[in-house]
Design an enzyme around this catalytic site. Structure first.
Site, PDB file in Angstrom:
ATOM      1  N   ARG A 161      -5.419  -8.011 -10.423  1.00  0.00           N
ATOM      2  CA  ARG A 161      -6.010  -9.284 -10.856  1.00  0.00           C
ATOM      3  C   ARG A 161      -7.459  -9.048 -11.246  1.00  0.00           C
ATOM      4  O   ARG A 161      -7.978  -7.941 -11.123  1.00  0.00           O
ATOM      5  CB  ARG A 161      -5.957 -10.294  -9.701  1.00  0.00           C
ATOM      6  CG  ARG A 161      -6.631  -9.767  -8.426  1.00  0.00           C
ATOM      7  CD  ARG A 161      -6.724 -10.799  -7.338  1.00  0.00           C
ATOM      8  NE  ARG A 161      -7.070 -10.226  -6.053  1.00  0.00           N
ATOM      9  CZ  ARG A 161      -8.281  -9.869  -5.667  1.00  0.00           C
ATOM     10  NH1 ARG A 161      -9.299 -10.003  -6.502  1.00  0.00           N
ATOM     11  NH2 ARG A 161      -8.501  -9.372  -4.457  1.00  0.00           N
ATOM     12  N   LYS A 168       0.811  -1.220   0.000  1.00  0.00           N
ATOM     13  CA  LYS A 168       0.000   0.000   0.000  1.00  0.00           C
ATOM     14  C   LYS A 168       0.845   1.271   0.000  1.00  0.00           C
ATOM     15  O   LYS A 168       0.440   2.288  -0.573  1.00  0.00           O
ATOM     16  CB  LYS A 168      -0.962  -0.011   1.184  1.00  0.00           C
ATOM     17  CG  LYS A 168      -2.045  -1.080   1.081  1.00  0.00           C
ATOM     18  CD  LYS A 168      -2.973  -1.054   2.292  1.00  0.00           C
ATOM     19  CE  LYS A 168      -4.100  -2.061   2.146  1.00  0.00           C
ATOM     20  NZ  LYS A 168      -3.639  -3.455   2.112  1.00  0.00           N
ATOM     21  N   HIS A 192     -14.711  -6.689   6.863  1.00  0.00           N
ATOM     22  CA  HIS A 192     -13.935  -5.960   5.858  1.00  0.00           C
ATOM     23  C   HIS A 192     -13.861  -6.700   4.521  1.00  0.00           C
ATOM     24  O   HIS A 192     -12.982  -6.428   3.699  1.00  0.00           O
ATOM     25  CB  HIS A 192     -12.514  -5.671   6.353  1.00  0.00           C
ATOM     26  CG  HIS A 192     -12.468  -4.842   7.596  1.00  0.00           C
ATOM     27  ND1 HIS A 192     -12.751  -3.495   7.618  1.00  0.00           N
ATOM     28  CD2 HIS A 192     -12.193  -5.187   8.889  1.00  0.00           C
ATOM     29  CE1 HIS A 192     -12.638  -3.034   8.849  1.00  0.00           C
ATOM     30  NE2 HIS A 192     -12.306  -4.045   9.639  1.00  0.00           N
ATOM     31  N   GLU A 247      -3.725   6.708   8.592  1.00  0.00           N
ATOM     32  CA  GLU A 247      -4.572   7.570   7.773  1.00  0.00           C
ATOM     33  C   GLU A 247      -5.678   8.143   8.647  1.00  0.00           C
ATOM     34  O   GLU A 247      -6.047   7.539   9.670  1.00  0.00           O
ATOM     35  CB  GLU A 247      -5.244   6.777   6.646  1.00  0.00           C
ATOM     36  CG  GLU A 247      -4.335   6.333   5.537  1.00  0.00           C
ATOM     37  CD  GLU A 247      -5.083   5.540   4.464  1.00  0.00           C
ATOM     38  OE1 GLU A 247      -4.506   5.364   3.384  1.00  0.00           O
ATOM     39  OE2 GLU A 247      -6.226   5.102   4.719  1.00  0.00           O
TER      40      GLU A 247
END
Length: 503
Positions: free
Chosen positions: A298, A122, A241, A206
């Site tokens: 993908r 990330k 999630h 974040e």
């Protein structure tokens, strides 16, 4: 062999279940032979029976079969397959495997190892996206090495904040921190979980978006530098999630926001010279401002909803790109037609915290009719293995409008007959009929806000009561018909008349 004249006549599908079948069907339509690989647990699986050839690659555990790249490459050599389609999951985003495939002189139907490596982390993904000034959630742009400095940055960003693992996904290594006093403890927990899950303890922070929607953009890039986006998918209905319900297009994006997000997605792909099918994921806040989240290198589980609204076959496009063909359409050629919704039918018990359920499919009958598509890899009598993801099927419905697509989904759920295990079908119906979903006013907290086992039990009990009442009424009606029919028969039956003649 140059990128312009690659000849693919046989593809090995390095996956199992519904996605393996889905890939093989598109390959067959392109007159391309397929090879299935399977573990000992999947010996009688549908994808094994469907393929032109099949090779066993090891015991049931995936780390002894589907995750062993050397066995898959060896199976290619044995069968003469020139290309490998990894599907999703397993080795589909493994840069090391992608490199090993290329080193073996084979074609991976997917992006380059370099693109996988950059977007697989990330932090490096954010760094690549920043070259094109893609909007980012305020936070740190590098891995946290000094907790004290990170705490100061967290105060600057403002609480609540989100600690995230740089590697992996699925909610692992993720912690929401509400106040500064909890920061250090949650940081240590996040690092520990990330190290355990991914072998990489790097984390970053974040600002936590309190009412986020999960919007992703499908992109396609060819080997000639052409990149397009195929619009968005709304993926905000999640548990743990992980997505359960997806739709295309989103109910809240304006044409202006859609165009901006699409351009950003193309720029993210361009930052790594992306080739093949990929998905750029964004968070959308309550003000409809969007921020880059990550890129999946993908084919996505939910790709059918994009196929339904664009009329494209994404697997065929992947294969054409891998052969070196130029994209046959430009961005201006693409448009949204209608609306599509997908429900992931998992072998899970919604009444028991969505815990996986295993067993035998005693009854398995899929819905049919206009606007209904079922991508599955099971049939009646088969067992749900404990070793793999518990998804049984993807149920997709399409309509001219969102309302029609949702109505078809409710009808299809009612027609889907599965017994022997618990599934997410009842949860899907709950979602489809909930005002928050039908109005489009929902976010990733839908499950925690609206869903609980009691609400589903109440729906089940109400349906059972209505079914019982209907059954009694029908029985009474049928009894009346039987009495009337008996009386009429006694009066008019030829058998009765003839019997009298014989007495």
């Amino acid at each position: 062999m140059s990128k312009l004249d690659l000849n693919i006549t046989k593809i090995l599908v390095a996956n199992r279940g519904e996605i393996a079948l889905r890939i093989m069907r598109s390959a067959k339509e392109m007159d391309i032979k397929t090879v299935a690989v399977f573990s000992e647990a999947d010996r009688n699986a549908l994808h094994v029976r469907y393929a032109d050839e099949a090779i066993c690659i090891g015991p049931a555990p995936s780390n002894q079969s589907y995750l062993v790249g050397e066995k898959i490459i060896a199976a290619c050599k044995t069968t003469g397959a020139q290309a490998i389609h990894p599907g999703y999951g397993f080795l589909s985003e493994n840069a090391g495997f992608a490199k090993a495939v290329a080193d073996a002189g084979l074609i991976l139907i997917g992006p380059t190892p370099q693109a996988m490596e950059i977007m697989g982390n990330k932090l490096s993904a954010k760094a690549a996206a920043l070259k094109y000034n893609i909007p980012m959630v305020p936070g740190t742009e590098e891995a946290i090495t000094d907790i004290s400095e990170a705490k100061l940055r967290a105060v600057e960003v403002g609480f609540p904040i989100l600690i995230k693992a740089a590697a992996g996904g699925g909610g692992k290594g993720m912690r929401i921190v509400e106040k500064v006093d909890d920061f250090e403890e949650q940081m240590h927990l996040a690092v520990s979980e990330a190290t355990s899950a991914f072998g990489d303890g790097a984390v970053f922070i974040e600002r936590y978006v309190t009412s986020p929607r999960h919007i992703e953009i499908q992109v396609l890039g060819d080997t000639h530098g052409n990149i397009v986006h195929l619009f968005e998918r709304e993926c905000s209905i999640q548990r743990r999630h992980q997505k359960v319900v997806e739709e295309a297009p989103s109910a809240v994006l304006t044409p202006e926001i859609r165009e901006k997000m699409g351009k950003c997605a193309v720029d993210v792909a361009r930052s790594v010279n992306y080739v093949g099918a990929g998905t750029v994921e964004f968070i959308l806040d309550e003000n409809l401002d969007f921020f880059f989240l990550e890129m999946n290198t993908r084919l996505q589980v939910e790709h059918p909803v994009t196929e339904m609204i664009t009329g494209l076959d994404l697997v065929k496009e992947q294969i054409k790109i891998a052969k070196g063909e130029v994209l046959s359409f430009k961005q201006e050629d693409l448009k949204i037609n209608g609306h599509a919704v997908e429900l992931r039918v998992y072998a899970e018990d919604p009444l028991n915290a969505f815990l996986p359920d295993i067993g035998t499919l005693q009854t398995y009958s899929t819905p049919k009719g206009n606007g209904v598509r079922v991508d599955d890899g099971f049939e009646e009598g088969m067992e749900i293995p404990i070793y793999y993801d518990p998804m049984i099927a993807k149920l997709i419905t399409y309509g001219a409008t969102r309302t029609e697509a949702i109505a078809r989904m409710v009808r299809a759920i009612d027609e889907y007959d599965i017994t022997g295990i618990q599934t997410t079908l009842s949860f899907g119906k709950f979602v489809m009929q909930h005002e928050a979903f039908t109005s489009g006013k929902f976010d990733t907290h839908f499950v925690s806000k609206y869903f609980n086992a009691d609400s589903l039990k109440e729906d089940d009990e109400r349906e059972a009561l209505l079914a019982a009442i209907t059954g009694v009424l029908l029985l009474q009606k049928d009894k009346g018909k039987i009495v009337t029919a008996t009386q009429n028969t006694a009066q008019t039956s030829n058998w009765t008349k003839n019997r009298k003649n014989y007495n």
